[in-house]
Write an enzyme that holds these catalytic residues in place. Sequence first.
Site: not given
Ligand code: NAP
Length: 457
Positions: A384
């Site tokens: 994201d």
């Molecule tokens: P993300 O959008 O959740 O994407 C994570 C990606 O990691 C997934 O597409 C997944 O694809 C891949 N993944 C998972 N396990 C993996 C592994 N072992 N090895 C390689 N790839 C792996 O992560 P982000 O870009 O960090 O964004 C964070 C999101 O979480 C935002 O939408 C944010 O608003 C939300 N959020 C943030 C917080 C905060 O405080 N930081 C708290 C709650 C929610 P595959 O499944 O294809 O591997």
Amino acid sequence: MEYTIAFSYLIASLLFIYGLRCLTHPETARRGMHAAELGMLLAIVGTLLHHEIVSYEYIIAGFIIGGAIGAAMSHWVPMTALPQRTALSHAFGALAASLVGIAEYYTHHGHLGGFKMTAISLEVLLGSLTTTGSLIAAAKLQGMLPGAPMTFKGQNLFNMSLIAVTVGLFFYLMVSPATGWAFYLMMVLAFVFGVMLVLPIGSADMPVVMALLNSYAGLAAAATGFAISNNVLIIAGTLDGFSGFILSIVMCKAMNRSITNVLFGAFGSASSDSGAGQEGGEMREVILDDVATQMAYARQVVFVPGYGMATAQAQHVVRELCDSLEERGVTVKFAIHPVAGRMPGHMNVLLAEANVPYSQLYELEQINSDFPNTDVSVVIGANDVVNPDARDNPGSPIAGMPILEVDRSKNVIVLKRGKGKGFSGIENPLFFKPNTGMLYGDAKDSLAKLVHAVKEA
Ligand code: NAP
């Protein structure tokens, strides 16, 4: 004894303020945590010296049970589950505040003045709604409840009416403190409101909600301080309340949302799943050795960690890769998005654990202008936070959320296991761009192989 207690509270309060100050910078954060821990110890010791304590038996039992649960949680809860663990802590802290208020009312309700009654009502109102709200937040983050907003027709109107009646009872109690039914009804409605408040909020907005609930828990503790005339609770609760509120505003800014939109916008509902990845096309898979050569001969490589780096626990091996590249004269930087991962500062904590120097971490505003000069951006399990739809597609559910503009780099390599979506559940057009290559596999495995291949290149 009174002076000793007051002195311990004073030092504890100063340590809390100093701790919060230190938490504003990753390099001093650890010191800040220790200062706050020492402050809490002093506050507890001071409280235990109070002459009003008639027996230590229940306190010791609570200390042993609570301490054992805390120690077990710190041991067994993985880093990736920290947000839901934090939500549980808020729930229990708020429940404690609520119970103190209920006990105070039960014991003294015939003789409560307006001020004390206001403090008790506020404590119970905020404490109760924070308890159930935090439990729902924890259940959503743990996947025990659906992460998508749970909505029904007329929900906002129902919630508004519920809070209006609850607040109405709060004011009624200010003028008529002895009305027991009003107090207990307000308490029940506040518990229900906590559930209704968080159910329609999608898990993508949960970090903001948790910061907000943290703020309510702090204000409930401050109200407890007024109710039982405890200065350190007033100070610590106020610090907690306002720092939580500031954090929720900072996080809203990072996601380009307003607080009202988070609370009433039902972000991430099925209808908002539209708008991304429409351009079609194929994801281009790349070969590990080619990626290693590209990186080894680059002038600048930027690593962009996300939630996948945390699940893979790949932070140490990233550091190894970073060292190998630097030995070859490559400039290496880390781009950190404020909401990457699942809690504020998630990436900073992991990279600090792997001893990545703080000077190598760049925030969004610092690094975005540098991507066009970057030969290879390596996205490690982030999705994201690098989704260009947020910038380019006004119809996207994440439109307007600031992103790391990796798509402007000369080459992008995305490390992920497969075609899984990000936290928001939407497709990412970055993966379909001609300058993007997909290196499939667990991030830790892929990076370990890259370390080896870069040394051979
Ligand atoms: P993300 O959008 O959740 O994407 C994570 C990606 O990691 C997934 O597409 C997944 O694809 C891949 N993944 C998972 N396990 C993996 C592994 N072992 N090895 C390689 N790839 C792996 O992560 P982000 O870009 O960090 O964004 C964070 C999101 O979480 C935002 O939408 C944010 O608003 C939300 N959020 C943030 C917080 C905060 O405080 N930081 C708290 C709650 C929610 P595959 O499944 O294809 O591997």
